[in-house]
Design an enzyme around this catalytic site. Structure first.
Site, PDB file in Angstrom:
ATOM      1  N   PRO A  23      57.698  40.021  21.102  1.00  0.00           N
ATOM      2  CA  PRO A  23      56.520  39.277  20.656  1.00  0.00           C
ATOM      3  C   PRO A  23      56.616  37.815  21.084  1.00  0.00           C
ATOM      4  CG  PRO A  23      57.493  40.534  18.848  1.00  0.00           C
ATOM      5  CD  PRO A  23      58.467  40.575  19.980  1.00  0.00           C
ATOM      6  N   LYS A  24      55.478  37.241  21.452  1.00  0.00           N
ATOM      7  CA  LYS A  24      55.441  35.827  21.832  1.00  0.00           C
ATOM      8  C   LYS A  24      54.964  35.010  20.632  1.00  0.00           C
ATOM      9  CE  LYS A  24      53.873  32.643  25.389  1.00  0.00           C
ATOM     10  NZ  LYS A  24      53.748  31.524  24.424  1.00  0.00           N
ATOM     11  N   PHE A  25      55.859  34.238  20.065  1.00  0.00           N
ATOM     12  CA  PHE A  25      55.543  33.451  18.880  1.00  0.00           C
ATOM     13  C   PHE A  25      54.797  32.178  19.276  1.00  0.00           C
ATOM     14  CE2 PHE A  25      58.655  36.303  17.279  1.00  0.00           C
ATOM     15  CZ  PHE A  25      58.463  36.388  15.908  1.00  0.00           C
TER      16      PHE A  25
END
Length: 295
Positions: A23-25
């Site tokens: 996931p790209k925070f």
């Protein structure tokens, strides 16, 4: 200065053997450097921001000496990450940072280990570095945590569709056999939001207190658009960039802003670059997420 790995944007989810998905925070890129005696926190630009995140610096003292991590600092609020609150933390003075650390505690989503107990592991494949990262951080627990990872593209697609409700803005895709691509766009990123880089051709307000940016988006008819009002942290950063250009007075021009008519602004030549979120050419105005001082 640690040169961090970068990611190239893609329009569809990459699939194939040997890929990993994270996931790209939506936070601030942060390198954690644990020396034999203390901790230094470095932003992507190379700026040292240790004083802004005393809670993370204190937590990182648990790491072995001579360890370097790459990751993202985020602030959780109401069940989702809040980029505005990260900006607020990053812009705080040292005195204010101690107060904010109690009210708005930061979390560190680590996605790579570059050095471990004095051993440089950047040349090792991502799969091995990932195992080292998990073994290192899981016993410690929050606020230092490894980001989730999967090699299942179907699970990654589910993350992509469902995690934006938690403030996750997309996915980062890496090859399992890949060394750490320092300073290069060796990873891929698939964003869920309409985020893009824009040219900053000017700003409204004064050099010491910019209020909004005048932007030219990379698509469309290149008509300048006025952004939504800048956050306090971005006002400070833009003012610093303007001041760094010297004492020359910027030229004045006008731009048409929806609902306001012709608005005067000060030009920037050459332009800056900024990352913006924009869904429509009419409404709402582009939201400036951050300056792209790396471009």
């Amino acid at each position: 200065m640690i040169r961090v790995a970068l990611a190239a944007p893609v329009r569809t989810l990459p699939r194939g053997a040997g890929l990993a998905y994270e996931p790209k925070f939506d936070g601030h890129r942060l390198v954690v450097l644990r020396s034999a005696t203390d901790v230094t926190l470095q932003a992507r630009s190379g700026r040292i921001v240790t004083s802004a995140f005393p809670d993370l610096a204190a937590a990182a003292l648990q790491l072995p000496a001579d360890t370097v991590l790459d990751g993202e600092v985020v602030v959780w609020h109401a069940g989702r990450t809040d980029f505005a609150l990260v900006q607020r933390r990053a812009a705080a003075t040292a005195a204010r940072a101690a107060v904010l650390a109690q009210r708005l505690p930061a979390s560190y989503a680590a996605f790579d280990v570059l050095e471990l107990a004095g051993l440089d592991v950047r040349a090792r494949p991502y799969e091995r570095r990932r195992a080292l990262l998990v073994d290192l951080l899981l016993p410690l627990g929050p606020p230092l945590q490894p980001v989730p990872m999967t090699t299942d593209p179907e699970l990654a697609a589910t993350w992509y569709e469902t995690l934006p409700a938690s403030g996750i803005e997309g996915l980062v895709v890496k090859r399992l056999d890949q060394a750490y691509p320092a300073g290069r766009r060796g990873w891929q990123k698939l964003r869920h939001t309409d985020v893009r880089d824009a040219a900053v051709v000017g700003y409204t307000g004064t050099p010491r207190r910019p209020l909004a940016l005048v932007l030219v988006l990379p698509v469309g008819d290149e008509t300048p658009l006025v952004s939504s009002p800048l956050t306090a942290a971005l006002r400070t950063e833009v003012a610093a960039e303007v001041a760094a250009r010297g004492a020359a007075s910027p030229a004045l021009a006008t731009v048409t802003a929806i609902g306001f008519g012709d608005v005067p602004f000060r030009t920037l030549d050459p332009p800056l670059a900024a990352e913006v979120r924009h869904t429509s050419a009419r409404h709402p105005p582009p939201e400036v997420l951050r300056l792209r001082t790396d471009l």
